[in-house]
Design a protein around this motif. Structure first.
Motif, PDB file in Angstrom:
ATOM      1  N   PRO A   1      17.954  38.904  92.806  1.00 53.91           N
ATOM      2  CA  PRO A   1      17.163  39.817  93.635  1.00 53.91           C
ATOM      3  C   PRO A   1      15.669  39.547  93.608  1.00 53.91           C
ATOM      4  N   LEU A   2      15.149  38.903  92.589  1.00 56.30           N
ATOM      5  CA  LEU A   2      13.708  38.702  92.495  1.00 56.30           C
ATOM      6  C   LEU A   2      13.194  37.634  93.446  1.00 56.30           C
ATOM      7  N   LYS A   3      14.074  36.950  94.120  1.00 54.94           N
ATOM      8  CA  LYS A   3      13.648  35.927  95.073  1.00 54.94           C
ATOM      9  C   LYS A   3      13.205  36.541  96.389  1.00 54.94           C
ATOM     10  N   ILE A   4      13.410  37.845  96.560  1.00 54.48           N
ATOM     11  CA  ILE A   4      12.988  38.534  97.773  1.00 54.48           C
ATOM     12  C   ILE A   4      11.505  38.858  97.637  1.00 54.48           C
ATOM     13  N   ILE A   5      10.734  38.480  98.630  1.00 47.98           N
ATOM     14  CA  ILE A   5       9.290  38.712  98.588  1.00 47.98           C
ATOM     15  C   ILE A   5       8.959  39.841  99.545  1.00 47.98           C
ATOM     16  N   LYS A   6       8.195  40.801  99.077  1.00 46.32           N
ATOM     17  CA  LYS A   6       7.814  41.942  99.899  1.00 46.32           C
ATOM     18  C   LYS A   6       6.293  41.983  99.985  1.00 46.32           C
ATOM     19  N   ASN A   7       5.774  41.907 101.189  1.00 45.12           N
ATOM     20  CA  ASN A   7       4.322  41.926 101.386  1.00 45.12           C
ATOM     21  C   ASN A   7       3.902  43.306 101.874  1.00 45.12           C
ATOM     22  N   SER A   8       3.824  44.247 100.984  1.00 44.81           N
ATOM     23  CA  SER A   8       3.393  45.581 101.368  1.00 44.81           C
ATOM     24  C   SER A   8       2.174  45.972 100.542  1.00 44.81           C
ATOM     25  N   VAL A   9       1.438  46.930 101.065  1.00 44.45           N
ATOM     26  CA  VAL A   9       0.278  47.452 100.352  1.00 44.45           C
ATOM     27  C   VAL A   9       0.747  48.657  99.555  1.00 44.45           C
ATOM     28  N   LEU A  10       0.478  48.635  98.272  1.00 43.65           N
ATOM     29  CA  LEU A  10       0.893  49.703  97.382  1.00 43.65           C
ATOM     30  C   LEU A  10      -0.177  50.791  97.336  1.00 43.65           C
ATOM     31  N   ARG A  11       0.237  52.035  97.163  1.00 46.23           N
ATOM     32  CA  ARG A  11      -0.688  53.170  97.089  1.00 46.23           C
ATOM     33  C   ARG A  11      -0.756  53.678  95.659  1.00 46.23           C
ATOM     34  N   PRO A  12      -1.900  53.479  95.001  1.00 45.49           N
ATOM     35  CA  PRO A  12      -2.007  53.988  93.630  1.00 45.49           C
ATOM     36  C   PRO A  12      -2.089  55.512  93.622  1.00 45.49           C
ATOM     37  N   ALA A  13      -1.626  56.096  92.550  1.00 42.38           N
ATOM     38  CA  ALA A  13      -1.703  57.551  92.384  1.00 42.38           C
ATOM     39  C   ALA A  13      -3.149  57.951  92.121  1.00 42.38           C
ATOM     40  N   VAL A  14      -3.566  59.077  92.689  1.00 43.90           N
ATOM     41  CA  VAL A  14      -4.937  59.551  92.515  1.00 43.90           C
ATOM     42  C   VAL A  14      -4.944  61.019  92.103  1.00 43.90           C
ATOM     43  N   GLU A  15      -6.069  61.400  91.518  1.00 46.82           N
ATOM     44  CA  GLU A  15      -6.334  62.796  91.184  1.00 46.82           C
ATOM     45  C   GLU A  15      -7.775  63.053  91.603  1.00 46.82           C
ATOM     46  N   VAL A  16      -7.994  64.052  92.464  1.00 46.82           N
ATOM     47  CA  VAL A  16      -9.337  64.369  92.942  1.00 46.82           C
ATOM     48  C   VAL A  16      -9.673  65.795  92.516  1.00 46.82           C
ATOM     49  N   ILE A  17     -10.765  65.907  91.773  1.00 50.88           N
ATOM     50  CA  ILE A  17     -11.234  67.206  91.286  1.00 50.88           C
ATOM     51  C   ILE A  17     -12.644  67.399  91.830  1.00 50.88           C
ATOM     52  N   GLN A  18     -12.964  68.618  92.246  1.00 50.92           N
ATOM     53  CA  GLN A  18     -14.322  68.861  92.725  1.00 50.92           C
ATOM     54  C   GLN A  18     -14.875  70.148  92.144  1.00 50.92           C
ATOM     55  N   ASN A  19     -16.190  70.158  92.024  1.00 53.01           N
ATOM     56  CA  ASN A  19     -16.894  71.378  91.674  1.00 53.01           C
ATOM     57  C   ASN A  19     -18.062  71.508  92.659  1.00 53.01           C
ATOM     58  N   LYS A  20     -19.021  72.361  92.390  1.00 50.10           N
ATOM     59  CA  LYS A  20     -20.125  72.563  93.333  1.00 50.10           C
ATOM     60  C   LYS A  20     -21.004  71.324  93.490  1.00 50.10           C
ATOM     61  N   GLU A  21     -21.110  70.525  92.437  1.00 53.91           N
ATOM     62  CA  GLU A  21     -22.042  69.395  92.448  1.00 53.91           C
ATOM     63  C   GLU A  21     -21.421  68.052  92.827  1.00 53.91           C
ATOM     64  N   ASN A  22     -20.148  67.816  92.433  1.00 52.05           N
ATOM     65  CA  ASN A  22     -19.607  66.474  92.662  1.00 52.05           C
ATOM     66  C   ASN A  22     -18.091  66.445  92.801  1.00 52.05           C
ATOM     67  N   TYR A  23     -17.612  65.250  93.149  1.00 51.26           N
ATOM     68  CA  TYR A  23     -16.191  64.944  93.164  1.00 51.26           C
ATOM     69  C   TYR A  23     -15.918  64.017  91.985  1.00 51.26           C
ATOM     70  N   LYS A  24     -14.785  64.192  91.361  1.00 50.81           N
ATOM     71  CA  LYS A  24     -14.353  63.276  90.310  1.00 50.81           C
ATOM     72  C   LYS A  24     -12.978  62.767  90.729  1.00 50.81           C
ATOM     73  N   VAL A  25     -12.896  61.448  90.919  1.00 51.53           N
ATOM     74  CA  VAL A  25     -11.668  60.830  91.393  1.00 51.53           C
ATOM     75  C   VAL A  25     -11.125  59.928  90.290  1.00 51.53           C
ATOM     76  N   LYS A  26      -9.866  60.120  89.948  1.00 54.63           N
ATOM     77  CA  LYS A  26      -9.193  59.252  88.983  1.00 54.63           C
ATOM     78  C   LYS A  26      -8.087  58.509  89.722  1.00 54.63           C
ATOM     79  N   VAL A  27      -8.011  57.194  89.462  1.00 54.21           N
ATOM     80  CA  VAL A  27      -7.033  56.348  90.135  1.00 54.21           C
ATOM     81  C   VAL A  27      -6.258  55.567  89.081  1.00 54.21           C
ATOM     82  N   GLN A  28      -4.935  55.618  89.154  1.00 55.10           N
ATOM     83  CA  GLN A  28      -4.102  54.861  88.213  1.00 55.10           C
ATOM     84  C   GLN A  28      -3.950  53.430  88.703  1.00 55.10           C
ATOM     85  N   LEU A  29      -4.449  52.487  87.912  1.00 54.86           N
ATOM     86  CA  LEU A  29      -4.360  51.065  88.233  1.00 54.86           C
ATOM     87  C   LEU A  29      -3.961  50.286  86.975  1.00 54.86           C
TER      88      LEU A  29
END
Length: 158
Positions: A37-65
């Motif tokens: 099965p590993l001989k199959i090649i898939k050319n897709s764009v993967l979407r990493p998981a994210v976490e977005v937190i905001q307060n009055k002053e800023n955004y804090k974004v965490k991305v799993q890579l």
């Protein structure tokens, strides 16, 4: 006790289901019908998981890579959105004649995620840190002046 609602994007569920179905089909049907099965090649764009937190002053974004080197990550900021692009490649090893993968569920390829913000951001003051496979980006919000509404006086035309 305050409970915050975690909002998840519906397409993440479909991506996960698609990936699991793809793995199942690849591991069963293709392995028995067409060889390994590993001989199959898939050319897709993967979407990493994210976490977005905001307060009055800023955004804090965490991305799993996980497993991605810092030099293979790009972050592009615009007035009200951010795009994260990363790439990971399979490490090439000397192939031994008797060495074959039994199973590999590692993801290789291009990761990309665009995040929109509901308020303009200060791109020049953003900061990014990368540690243990987690990219953390802190982006200050632009100050939006809130002015009092103005009432117009309506005049009669004579």
């Amino acid at each position: 006790m305050k409970h915050d609602l975690m909002i998840r994007e519906p397409e993440l569920y479909f991506d996960s289901i698609h990936q699991e179905l793809d793995n199942f089909l690849r591991d069963t049907f293709f392995a028995h019908s067409f060889g390994h099965p590993l001989k199959i090649i898939k050319n897709s764009v993967l979407r990493p998981a994210v976490e977005v937190i905001q307060n009055k002053e800023n955004y804090k974004v965490k991305v799993q890579l996980p497993g991605i080197k810092k030099d293979n990550i790009e972050v592009e900021l615009d007035n009200d959105f951010m795009t994260i692009t990363a790439e990971t490649h399979e490490e090439k090893e000397e192939q031994e004649n008797d060495k074959h993968y039994h199973t590999s569920e590692f993801r290789y390829g291009k990761y990309q995620r665009t995040i929109s913000f509901d308020q303009p951001i200060k791109c020049e003051d953003a900061d990014a840190q990368y540690q243990d496979g987690i990219l953390t980006i802190t982006i200050p919000k632009q100050k939006i002046e809130t002015k009092q509404p103005k009432k117009l006086t309506i005049h009669s035309k004579e």
